[in-house]
Scaffold this motif. Sequence first.
Motif, mmCIF file in Angstrom:
data_model
loop_
_atom_site.group_PDB
_atom_site.id
_atom_site.type_symbol
_atom_site.label_atom_id
_atom_site.label_comp_id
_atom_site.label_asym_id
_atom_site.label_seq_id
_atom_site.Cartn_x
_atom_site.Cartn_y
_atom_site.Cartn_z
ATOM 1 N N PRO A 1 13.261 35.528 -15.588
ATOM 2 C CA PRO A 1 13.224 36.887 -15.953
ATOM 3 C C PRO A 1 14.501 37.666 -16.630
ATOM 4 C CG PRO A 1 13.161 37.441 -13.749
ATOM 5 C CD PRO A 1 13.585 35.514 -14.071
ATOM 6 N N LEU A 2 14.754 37.354 -18.060
ATOM 7 C CA LEU A 2 15.946 37.964 -18.526
ATOM 8 C C LEU A 2 15.863 39.428 -18.583
ATOM 9 C CD1 LEU A 2 16.209 35.571 -21.466
ATOM 10 C CD2 LEU A 2 17.781 35.505 -19.603
ATOM 11 N N SER B 1 10.743 42.106 -13.826
ATOM 12 C CA SER B 1 11.901 41.696 -14.375
ATOM 13 C C SER B 1 12.688 41.028 -13.040
ATOM 14 C CB SER B 1 12.682 42.868 -14.699
ATOM 15 O OG SER B 1 11.996 43.414 -15.609
ATOM 16 N N VAL B 2 12.153 41.081 -11.927
ATOM 17 C CA VAL B 2 12.922 40.280 -10.805
ATOM 18 C C VAL B 2 11.861 39.276 -10.112
ATOM 19 C CG1 VAL B 2 14.793 42.160 -10.485
ATOM 20 C CG2 VAL B 2 12.622 42.277 -9.329
ATOM 21 N N HIS B 3 11.316 38.793 -10.742
ATOM 22 C CA HIS B 3 10.177 37.456 -10.413
ATOM 23 C C HIS B 3 9.038 38.052 -10.019
ATOM 24 C CE1 HIS B 3 13.786 34.835 -10.393
ATOM 25 N NE2 HIS B 3 14.422 35.561 -9.455
ATOM 26 N N VAL C 1 21.870 37.079 -18.303
ATOM 27 C CA VAL C 1 21.688 37.785 -16.944
ATOM 28 C C VAL C 1 20.399 37.645 -16.391
ATOM 29 C CG1 VAL C 1 22.201 39.344 -15.221
ATOM 30 C CG2 VAL C 1 23.818 38.608 -16.793
ATOM 31 N N TRP C 2 19.809 37.229 -15.620
ATOM 32 C CA TRP C 2 18.414 37.273 -15.306
ATOM 33 C C TRP C 2 18.185 37.951 -13.757
ATOM 34 C CZ3 TRP C 2 20.649 32.576 -16.099
ATOM 35 C CH2 TRP C 2 20.877 31.599 -15.022
#
Length: 272
Positions: A68-69, A193-195, A123-124
């Motif tokens: 998730p970029l 945004s964080v999986h 950055v993801w």
Amino acid sequence: MNTCLSASEPETLSLSAHEARLLFRTGQHAGSTSFFCQGYVQGSLCILPQKYALDFATYCHRNPKPCPLIAIGSVGDPYLPMLGEDFDIRTDVPRYTVFRHGEVIEEPTDLKHLWRDDLVAFVWGCGFSFEYALMESGVSLRDVARGDNVVMYQTNIDTFPVGAFAGKIIVTMRPLVPAQAIRAIQVTSRFPSVHGAPIHIGAPELIGISDLERPSFNSKPPQMRPDEIPVFWACGATPRLAVERARLPFCITHKPGSMVISDRLNSSLAIL
């Protein structure tokens, strides 16, 4: 000041992201960020030559659960203002891993001697961010309580390949009692945004995991309890390993556990 802080020291949790980055920038901490900056978004890093950047961006967009970029830098520009004031990707991560043709050649604490005008930073999101939301909602995380790294496995699930980038999905697993597993799904679904939500629950053999007590990577066995079920989330190690296995002439990632810490708050990522 040359004394390195321990990542387990409670005072690091209360640091702002900017304060933590100053520690990293000045070499006062070069280890894990798991006990840093409670409430701030952490992320994984990859820096690639422009030649490969479009394929990698496409790979991430086609595999949004593990990749998730949250930020892409401009070509040749080491600053990422979308992640923080004065954020310099060359110095503001505790430690990096540098690859040439898939082989680790260096693990420096800054990249000033390696930076080039053709490099692009990606950055993801990282599961460290949703762990705070889980704990705030009453979900017990044993690995956090013990100070251990979350347990990780390679699955038999293929990512969608793009160019040189391909591989299996890597997952993290947290053992939870059923009621907390339900709550964990509800909470993490709000954080794409964080999986986001888990990709699998129970029956690890269905995703190619034959023995939960033998993780694929360097982490302690989870020691499952009889009343617990395994809950699996996509992991940001997936694109990092895809980059490593692509054996590019040159690339840089964060050293596992030494993450990007942004000025953004985890709460800003939540979908209400």
